[in-house]
Design a protein around this motif. Sequence first.
Motif, mmCIF file in Angstrom:
data_model
loop_
_atom_site.group_PDB
_atom_site.id
_atom_site.type_symbol
_atom_site.label_atom_id
_atom_site.label_comp_id
_atom_site.label_asym_id
_atom_site.label_seq_id
_atom_site.Cartn_x
_atom_site.Cartn_y
_atom_site.Cartn_z
ATOM 1 N N PHE A 105 -20.033 35.741 14.222
ATOM 2 C CA PHE A 105 -19.805 34.295 14.222
ATOM 3 C C PHE A 105 -18.298 34.107 14.290
ATOM 4 C CE2 PHE A 105 -21.142 30.262 11.637
ATOM 5 C CZ PHE A 105 -21.259 29.541 12.808
ATOM 6 N N MET A 106 -17.832 33.262 15.172
ATOM 7 C CA MET A 106 -16.395 33.087 15.306
ATOM 8 C C MET A 106 -16.027 31.601 15.349
ATOM 9 S SD MET A 106 -15.661 34.106 19.302
ATOM 10 C CE MET A 106 -14.218 33.091 19.567
ATOM 11 N N VAL A 107 -14.741 31.361 15.116
ATOM 12 C CA VAL A 107 -14.207 30.012 15.201
ATOM 13 C C VAL A 107 -12.777 30.105 15.721
ATOM 14 C CG1 VAL A 107 -13.381 29.964 12.800
ATOM 15 C CG2 VAL A 107 -13.934 27.819 13.956
ATOM 16 N N LYS A 108 -12.388 29.100 16.504
ATOM 17 C CA LYS A 108 -11.002 28.985 16.962
ATOM 18 C C LYS A 108 -10.374 27.844 16.188
ATOM 19 C CE LYS A 108 -12.187 30.412 21.626
ATOM 20 N NZ LYS A 108 -13.107 29.797 22.576
ATOM 21 N N THR A 109 -9.208 28.084 15.631
ATOM 22 C CA THR A 109 -8.499 27.056 14.887
ATOM 23 C C THR A 109 -7.007 27.200 15.128
ATOM 24 O OG1 THR A 109 -8.362 25.956 12.730
ATOM 25 C CG2 THR A 109 -8.346 28.383 12.723
ATOM 26 N N PRO A 146 -0.724 27.331 18.936
ATOM 27 C CA PRO A 146 -1.292 28.674 18.972
ATOM 28 C C PRO A 146 -2.679 28.724 18.335
ATOM 29 C CG PRO A 146 0.470 28.547 17.351
ATOM 30 C CD PRO A 146 0.459 27.243 18.087
ATOM 31 N N CYS A 147 -3.611 29.351 19.048
ATOM 32 C CA CYS A 147 -5.004 29.445 18.619
ATOM 33 C C CYS A 147 -5.213 30.715 17.792
ATOM 34 C CB CYS A 147 -5.908 29.461 19.838
ATOM 35 S SG CYS A 147 -7.643 29.769 19.475
ATOM 36 N N LEU A 148 -5.842 30.567 16.643
ATOM 37 C CA LEU A 148 -6.235 31.709 15.831
ATOM 38 C C LEU A 148 -7.732 31.879 15.938
ATOM 39 C CD1 LEU A 148 -5.594 33.910 13.685
ATOM 40 C CD2 LEU A 148 -6.090 32.159 11.957
ATOM 41 N N ILE A 149 -8.174 33.041 16.359
ATOM 42 C CA ILE A 149 -9.597 33.366 16.388
ATOM 43 C C ILE A 149 -9.938 34.049 15.064
ATOM 44 C CG2 ILE A 149 -11.410 34.717 17.502
ATOM 45 C CD1 ILE A 149 -9.854 34.362 20.128
ATOM 46 N N MET A 150 -10.940 33.501 14.391
ATOM 47 C CA MET A 150 -11.426 34.079 13.128
ATOM 48 C C MET A 150 -12.880 34.483 13.348
ATOM 49 S SD MET A 150 -9.779 31.420 10.346
ATOM 50 C CE MET A 150 -9.893 32.549 8.922
ATOM 51 N N VAL A 151 -13.284 35.596 12.732
ATOM 52 C CA VAL A 151 -14.642 36.108 12.939
ATOM 53 C C VAL A 151 -15.303 36.434 11.606
ATOM 54 C CG1 VAL A 151 -14.218 37.044 15.245
ATOM 55 C CG2 VAL A 151 -13.854 38.477 13.239
ATOM 56 N N LYS A 152 -16.617 36.447 11.645
ATOM 57 C CA LYS A 152 -17.425 36.816 10.493
ATOM 58 C C LYS A 152 -18.563 37.695 10.982
ATOM 59 C CE LYS A 152 -20.015 34.831 6.660
ATOM 60 N NZ LYS A 152 -20.348 33.588 5.945
ATOM 61 N N ASN A 153 -18.770 38.808 10.307
ATOM 62 C CA ASN A 153 -19.862 39.708 10.609
ATOM 63 C C ASN A 153 -21.112 39.173 9.908
ATOM 64 O OD1 ASN A 153 -21.649 41.832 10.891
ATOM 65 N ND2 ASN A 153 -20.138 43.398 10.426
ATOM 66 N N LEU A 154 -22.178 38.908 10.654
ATOM 67 C CA LEU A 154 -23.390 38.362 10.069
ATOM 68 C C LEU A 154 -24.406 39.419 9.645
ATOM 69 C CD1 LEU A 154 -23.976 35.327 12.468
ATOM 70 C CD2 LEU A 154 -22.958 35.322 10.171
ATOM 71 N N LEU A 155 -24.078 40.684 9.839
ATOM 72 C CA LEU A 155 -25.017 41.761 9.461
ATOM 73 C C LEU A 155 -25.123 41.923 7.976
ATOM 74 C CD1 LEU A 155 -24.057 44.422 12.121
ATOM 75 C CD2 LEU A 155 -25.989 42.857 12.130
#
Length: 155
Positions: A105-109, A146-155
């Motif tokens: 799961f990711m988000v750009k902020t 500037p865009c920061l990509i943040m991610v989350k592992n859903l496993l």
Amino acid sequence: MQEIRQVSLDQDKSKITNNILRELPEWFGIEEAITNYVNGVNGTDFYALYDLNQPVGFISIKANNTFTSEIYAMGISKNYHGCGWGTKLLKVAEEHLVKNDVKFFMVKTLSDSHPDKNYQKTRRFYAKNGFIPLEEIKEIWGEENPCLIMVKNLL
């Protein structure tokens, strides 16, 4: 009474998105961006937070591929900030993604290399909910945003 419901009609998604984003000029103050989000939520998985049948928040999820989905847009009316409803919207979306075998799961902020205080709160919110910074990219929104990509592992 507050509840989260999945929204399936594109016109309802657009209307909710438009109304909520216009209440949040500190985050969504560029007319072109609002218009893009209002049109872009069509076809996404969309969940809305209702208080007494009035939409007061939403999350729009876009599938990037079979393994990864991203938060396309998310907004909560200011009166509901800090009440845990953003986290509840994330959880509902994550449950749906896990059921569909999505792994990430990711988000750009806005990146922390930009001094905006409102986005400091946004990054803290995502970090508190398990997202970690992956990469800053200036080519997406330009050098000044500037865009920061943040991610989350859903496993």
